[in-house]
Design an enzyme around this catalytic site. Structure first.
Site, mmCIF file in Angstrom:
data_model
loop_
_atom_site.group_PDB
_atom_site.id
_atom_site.type_symbol
_atom_site.label_atom_id
_atom_site.label_comp_id
_atom_site.label_asym_id
_atom_site.label_seq_id
_atom_site.Cartn_x
_atom_site.Cartn_y
_atom_site.Cartn_z
ATOM 1 C CE LYS A 265 5.105 -3.981 1.360
ATOM 2 N NZ LYS A 265 6.258 -3.666 0.509
ATOM 3 C CG ASP B 45 8.550 -1.182 -1.546
ATOM 4 O OD1 ASP B 45 8.278 -1.630 -0.418
ATOM 5 O OD2 ASP B 45 9.539 -1.548 -2.201
ATOM 6 C CE LYS B 46 13.239 0.347 4.187
ATOM 7 N NZ LYS B 46 14.609 0.123 3.633
ATOM 8 C CG ASP C 187 6.142 -3.641 -3.542
ATOM 9 O OD1 ASP C 187 5.831 -3.557 -2.344
ATOM 10 O OD2 ASP C 187 7.299 -3.433 -3.957
ATOM 11 C CG ASP D 97 11.469 -2.869 -5.955
ATOM 12 O OD1 ASP D 97 10.823 -2.907 -4.884
ATOM 13 O OD2 ASP D 97 12.675 -3.145 -6.026
#
Length: 685
Positions: free
Chosen positions: A556, A381-382, A579, A575
């Site tokens: 996702k 995840d960014k 997610d 996080d």
């Protein structure tokens, strides 16, 4: 500029009501996750209690055991009917300490999947049953000491193992806590009543005050505010929303008061859908069996076959009597279940857990952790994972020659220090000393202003400047705009004096982590709710294999499935709440420790230090752990290849017959080897 540019900002207050709301009951109560979690905790305590009670019961069995007394040169104890006393203590340990294994035997046989429980139950049942026959008249030797020590070791092994692999079902409770317990419903006469969120119906009007969590999915009917959805959607910037825009239950309202028309409730709500996806993904990967169970299944078949064969050969071929043949059979079946097998995995797990803690991560799911050694793709995840998830001033462009960059930044900080908005905090935090300002005012949905050194200073969004038709040299901003950074304009006496560009900072450890993973032959990918421009820039800076931008929260997990469909074993690192389904769907879910409790509860592994580089350590430790596990299983089961034939009496004609006492020594030796081997597990940092 679209809404990702963050139309700057209403004054933002902390979520003061979080603590008082989080304990309220509501429609998402933890019936799914919490019940299982508490049940699992009860089982851990049960094994712990049974182990200590059985250990105490073992002491008199040791003292009364003819085998152990013979070892130390003691005769029969001076206790009347001591064999009946020995029988009493042994019966207590068999039924109390052995109950989980006897029950497990029934379950495994019912499922037609014999495993460790079957093997243990078989050994203790044979030992107890045969010993009882000896106590009440059959010629032979009792196996009560072997029975007690076997139960003690197996209870200890299961207790250690269960503590090390606590269930991840707490995710359900954490997701439920995101929704406040009560909502401010607006009645038809305009008055407001506080009701339980579970009582809300589609079409109800609710009020959301500044700083509160939004109680339900819906649409804004009145008001405007910046909404922090970072933990829900992965969007790194607070999103400005007004009449007609949709909002998600659990998001945090900024500085404006909102009237919202409730849309989805109950099972249709966003949070409930996330919960369902997490639950389904967790169920789908809970079917994996450990190597120890496979070894135990084979040993079960070997024990039954070897025991039966021993009886038939001694009675049918060599003509030995039933008592002699039965003792050989019992010895074989007891020795087939070595103590070491019960500790082979738990000891490695315990050692691995300690090493993991020292290296900065916590293992929640051992089965998934074991899979990590074969990981072929890591999906990061960014926001909050590869990046810090917080703004910082990255660029400053001047439009006026009357101020230098340092002076303009200090003037902006003097205004922003009065605001709690994330962008305001970033600007105020960019300078070491804050200048004095007066007459602070919030510009609803657009920014803020104050008097600094007698000058009117406004810090506003790009949209505000456009709406006011202000002119400035935009040529120097083209490069910044193309990178997807957030623009904040500084106006001095209503004239554009400069522009600040804010960016979500990439973690220093991220580049090293990507590089090391690539060296291991792992494909490194990124997924984000941010726009294409931002995602492309971050992916370029980190030299990623692939990236997915503008991914909706409920999609996702689908991206993880797409990667898995290519035949790749995939790890997901994230996080946020958004997610959670992806973390659960992935072959290995890794949560950044600084993230939400939901991500941590859903993940198989938690990186305590919020360091992406620790993902590399996870893979390295998994490889080392697997190697040590195989070695221990070899020692634990390989000993049978030596002990079983001797116990059966293959060297009887040479005068060599393995007695139960010698068998016990061999079992102990195997256990010591397994323990030492587990402690020798090392991984280079």
């Amino acid at each position: 500029m679209n809404k990702e540019d963050s139309t700057h900002h209403k004054e933002h207050t902390h979520d003061k009501n979080h603590n008082q709301h989080k304990n309220h009951e509501h429609s998402h109560s933890s019936s799914s996750g919490g019940g299982h979690s508490s049940h699992h905790a009860h089982m851990v305590k049960d094994f712990q209690k049974r182990f200590f009670v059985s250990l105490i019961l073992t002491l008199p069995i040791m003292w009364l055991s003819p085998m152990l007394r013979g070892f130390v040169g003691l005769g029969e104890p001076v206790i009347p009917n001591y064999m009946l006393v020995l029988f009493g203590f042994s019966s207590a340990i068999f039924f109390y300490g052995g109950w989980p294994f006897l029950k497990g035997l029934f379950n495994e046989i019912s499922d037609k999947k014999p495993g460790m429980m079957t093997l243990i139950a078989l050994a203790i049942f044979v030992a107890y049953g045969y010993s009882c026959l000896v106590v009440f008249g059959l010629k032979g030797k009792v196996f009560f000491w072997e029975l007690a020590s076997l139960i003690d070791i197996m209870l200890l092994g299961h207790w250690i193992e269960m503590k090390s692999v606590m269930s991840a079902s707490g995710a359900m409770e954490e997701l439920a806590r995101l929704i406040p317990g009560e909502a401010h419903r607006i009645k038809q006469d305009g008055s407001i009543e506080d009701i339980r969120v579970s009582d809300l119906q589609p079409g109800d009007l609710i009020m959301v005050k500044p700083g509160e969590k939004i109680a339900a999915d819906g649409e804004i009917k009145e008001g405007s505010s910046s909404i922090n959805e970072a933990m829900l959607t992965g969007e790194s910037k607070p999103v400005e929303k007004s009449q007609g825009d949709e909002v998600i239950g659990g998001a945090i309202n900024g500085g404006g008061s909102l009237t919202i028309t409730v849309g989805k409730t109950g099972e249709d709500s966003f949070i409930n859908q996330v919960m369902t996806m997490v639950q389904e993904a967790q169920k789908s990967k809970s079917r994996a069996q450990g190597l120890a169970d496979k070894a135990a299944a084979w040993l079960t078949y070997i024990a039954l076959s070897a025991g039966l064969l021993t009886m038939l050969i001694w009675m049918g071929i060599f003509g030995k009597d039933f008592v002699f043949s039965l003792e050989r059979t019992v010895t074989v079946m007891i020795i087939t279940c070595p103590h070491a097998l019960g500790l082979a995995i738990p000891l490695v797990v315990a050692t691995t857990t300690a090493i993991a803690a020292r290296q900065g991560f916590f293992i929640r799911n051992r089965t998934a952790f074991e899979r990590a050694r074969n990981i072929q793709a890591v999906l990061f995840d960014k926001t909050g994972t590869l990046t810090k998830g917080e703004f910082t001033v990255s660029d400053l462009v001047l439009f006026s020659k009357d101020y230098d960059k340092d002076k303009l930044l200090k003037m902006a900080a003097a205004v922003e220090v009065h605001s709690e908005h994330p962008i305001a905090k970033a600007v105020a935090g960019a300078v070491s000393g804050i200048e004095k300002s007066d007459n602070f005012k919030n510009i609803p949905g657009k920014g803020a202003e104050a008097t600094v050194d007698g000058l009117n200073v406004k810090v506003v969004s790009h949209k505000y400047v456009q709406q006011e038709g202000m002119e400035y040299d935009s040529s120097e901003l083209k490069g910044i705009v193309s990178q997807g950074k957030t623009l904040v304009f500084v106006l001095v006496d209503d004239a554009p004096a400069g522009c600040l560009a804010l960016d979500d900072v990439i973690r220093e450890e991220s580049k090293q982590a990507v590089s090391e993973l690539k060296q291991l032959g792992v494909q490194v990918m990124m997924i984000t709710g941010d726009n294409e421009t931002v995602a492309k820039r971050v992916a370029g800076e980190l030299d990623l294999t692939e990236y997915f931008a503008e991914v909706l929260p409920d999609k996702k997990a689908d991206k993880v499935k797409q990667i898995q469909a290519k035949g790749l074993l995939c790890a997901m690192t994230g996080d946020g709440v958004n997610d959670a389904p992806a973390l659960a769907q992935a072959d290995v879910g890794i949560a950044i420790g600084a993230g939400t409790d939901v991500a941590q509860e859903t993940a198989d592994i938690v990186l305590v230090k919020s360091n992406p580089e620790d993902a590399v350590k996870v893979i390295a430790l998994s490889k080392a752990t697997y190697k040590k596990t195989v070695q221990n299983l070899f020692w634990a089961t390989g000993y049978n290849a030596f002990a079983i034939p001797l116990a059966a009496g293959v060297l009887y004609n040479m005068g060599i017959l393995l007695s139960p006492a010698v068998g016990a020594v061999l079992m102990s030796l195997s256990t010591v080897i397994v323990a030492i081997n587990a402690k020798m597990l090392k991984v280079s940092s």
